[in-house]
Design a protein around this motif. Structure first.
Motif, PDB file in Angstrom:
ATOM      1  N   ILE A 290      -0.893   0.164   7.860  1.00  0.00           N
ATOM      2  CA  ILE A 290      -0.705  -0.024   6.415  1.00  0.00           C
ATOM      3  C   ILE A 290      -0.675   1.353   5.763  1.00  0.00           C
ATOM      4  CG2 ILE A 290      -1.731  -0.958   4.307  1.00  0.00           C
ATOM      5  CD1 ILE A 290      -2.870  -3.200   6.064  1.00  0.00           C
ATOM      6  N   ASN A 291       0.472   1.699   5.184  1.00  0.00           N
ATOM      7  CA  ASN A 291       0.649   2.999   4.548  1.00  0.00           C
ATOM      8  C   ASN A 291       0.229   2.929   3.081  1.00  0.00           C
ATOM      9  OD1 ASN A 291       1.958   4.599   6.751  1.00  0.00           O
ATOM     10  ND2 ASN A 291       3.435   2.932   6.635  1.00  0.00           N
ATOM     11  N   LEU A 292      -0.574   3.903   2.676  1.00  0.00           N
ATOM     12  CA  LEU A 292      -1.101   3.950   1.317  1.00  0.00           C
ATOM     13  C   LEU A 292      -0.675   5.259   0.648  1.00  0.00           C
ATOM     14  CD1 LEU A 292      -4.664   2.759   2.332  1.00  0.00           C
ATOM     15  CD2 LEU A 292      -2.924   1.356   1.214  1.00  0.00           C
ATOM     16  N   THR A 293      -0.603   5.260  -0.657  1.00  0.00           N
ATOM     17  CA  THR A 293      -0.162   6.434  -1.418  1.00  0.00           C
ATOM     18  C   THR A 293      -1.334   7.061  -2.164  1.00  0.00           C
ATOM     19  OG1 THR A 293       0.417   5.045  -3.307  1.00  0.00           O
ATOM     20  CG2 THR A 293       2.156   5.492  -1.686  1.00  0.00           C
ATOM     21  N   GLU A 294      -1.076   8.218  -2.760  1.00  0.00           N
ATOM     22  CA  GLU A 294      -2.109   8.910  -3.531  1.00  0.00           C
ATOM     23  C   GLU A 294      -2.516   8.097  -4.749  1.00  0.00           C
ATOM     24  OE1 GLU A 294      -1.097  12.854  -4.602  1.00  0.00           O
ATOM     25  OE2 GLU A 294      -1.311  13.651  -2.572  1.00  0.00           O
ATOM     26  N   LEU A 295      -3.727   8.341  -5.184  1.00  0.00           N
ATOM     27  CA  LEU A 295      -4.249   7.642  -6.355  1.00  0.00           C
ATOM     28  C   LEU A 295      -3.683   8.255  -7.632  1.00  0.00           C
ATOM     29  CD1 LEU A 295      -8.053   6.968  -5.776  1.00  0.00           C
ATOM     30  CD2 LEU A 295      -6.405   5.393  -6.720  1.00  0.00           C
ATOM     31  N   SER A 296      -3.281   7.411  -8.556  1.00  0.00           N
ATOM     32  CA  SER A 296      -2.802   7.896  -9.851  1.00  0.00           C
ATOM     33  C   SER A 296      -3.985   8.086 -10.801  1.00  0.00           C
ATOM     34  CB  SER A 296      -1.808   6.903 -10.453  1.00  0.00           C
ATOM     35  OG  SER A 296      -2.470   5.675 -10.749  1.00  0.00           O
ATOM     36  N   THR A 297      -3.776   8.867 -11.845  1.00  0.00           N
ATOM     37  CA  THR A 297      -4.836   9.074 -12.836  1.00  0.00           C
ATOM     38  C   THR A 297      -5.228   7.778 -13.519  1.00  0.00           C
ATOM     39  OG1 THR A 297      -4.151  11.373 -13.183  1.00  0.00           O
ATOM     40  CG2 THR A 297      -5.446  10.335 -14.940  1.00  0.00           C
TER      41      THR A 297
END
Length: 357
Positions: A290-297
């Motif tokens: 499961i690929n996850l992305t960076e957290l947004s503000t």
């Protein structure tokens, strides 16, 4: 509540040696009394008993009772263990609990709560959600989370999500740091006979909590290094993991420490990695990646507000933390979920510390 056998061993009720001895003596006495003459039968009971069961008979009966106890001990399959080991395994005599999801509604509620708290982890939550609904529809006796690998940048909350998931499922959690040199031994344990012998953390967790389907987290699996024994043999974490990830092999997994077979197929494995570099193909083929992305503000500020209110922090503290998050927007390195949790914990300590007079 479902309970299942966990270890391949036999458990007997404690042998009441006094009662068994009495029954042997009584049986011998009846056999011999049947052969007594009428004159001998007229003796007082105590005298006849003394004549029919001699001191030598008592000694032979004691030896037979001892042999019976030894045979039961050998038949149990745990006679090779020391006292501590036997006591640990005997805790499993009644089986272990297998936690399950009762209804699809319960599955939906758990997934909804996870998503509300950490919406950026939606792909991982969806994997758990589908697994829970599948268990209910198939009527499985318990919930098994299919092995998964969370891949994404550091600090986005992969480990935090795993902890919240185990809490939502009401199962024990065990975390293993794969960057530690001995991580392969932490999974599979070290065989008896070595000075560092110990059981692996997964089997130890089940024995401790008596729950068959805990969540086991392996953090930063891509950084795992092979451990080298004193004989020069290399043991990679994949070597220890592969038999445990397959239901067919894990249902009769042999523990080198206890030298017994355990049913490990119900464990939920969550592996985390910052990238796929260093993760072996055999391991990847047994995991749902499961690929996850960076957290947004906005996601960080929303988490800070929600978690701050859950902790009972004042609105002033929450606003200060969200202001710090917004000030870091666009900077490198980016502010991580780990940093936000530390700010929340510090605010919690400051607000709850005793006042000095």
């Amino acid at each position: 509540m479902t309970r299942i056998p966990f270890v391949e061993a036999r458990f007997f009720e404690p042998l009441n040696t006094i009662e068994v001895t009495r029954r042997f003596e009584e049986h011998l006495r009846k056999l011999r009394e049947a052969k007594l003459s009428p004159e001998e039968r007229e003796k007082e009971d105590w005298q006849r008993a003394a004549d029919t069961v001699t001191r030598e008979d008592h000694a032979r009966i004691r030896r037979r009772v001892n042999r019976l106890e030894q045979n039961r001990h050998r038949a149990s399959g745990i006679s090779h263990l020391n006292t501590d080991g036997r006591q640990q395994i005997e805790m499993l005599s009644g089986g272990v609990e297998l936690r399950r999801i009762e209804t699809e509604t319960q599955a939906d509620e758990i997934a909804s709560a996870l998503h509300t708290e950490m919406p950026w982890m939606a792909p991982a939550t969806e994997h758990v959600w589908h697994a829970m609904r599948t268990q209910v529809r198939r009527g499985d006796p318990g919930f098994r989370l299919p092995p998964m690998l969370l891949v994404g940048p550091p600090g986005i909350g992969k480990s935090t999500w795993a902890r919240r998931t185990s809490a939502a499922l009401d199962v024990p959690l065990r975390t293993i740091d794969a960057t530690v040199e001995q991580s392969s031994f932490a999974v599979g344990g070290v065989q008896r006979g070595w000075s560092s012998a110990h059981a692996g953390k997964p089997v130890a967790t089940i024995i401790r909590h008596l729950v068959a389907n805990p969540i086991v987290v392996l953090d930063e699996i891509e950084k795992a290094t092979a451990a080298v024994s004193t004989r020069g043999e290399r043991h990679s974490i994949a070597d220890s993991l592969l038999p445990l990830l397959e239901p067919e092999t894990s249902r009769r997994w042999e523990c080198g420490f206890y030298q017994l077979r355990f049913d490990m197929r119900w464990i939920g494995w969550i592996l985390t990695a910052n990238s796929l570099d260093g993760v072996s193909e055999p391991l990847l083929s047994r995991l749902v990646t499961i690929n996850l992305t960076e957290l947004s503000t906005p996601a960080l500020t929303a988490f800070a507000r929600q978690e701050g209110r859950r902790r009972g922090l004042s609105e002033t503290s929450i606003e200060i933390i969200t202001e710090v998050i917004e000030r870091f927007a666009g900077r490198k390195p980016a502010l991580s979920l780990r940093s936000v949790i530390r700010m929340l914990e510090r605010a919690d300590r400051l607000e709850n510390r005793p006042m000095l007079h």
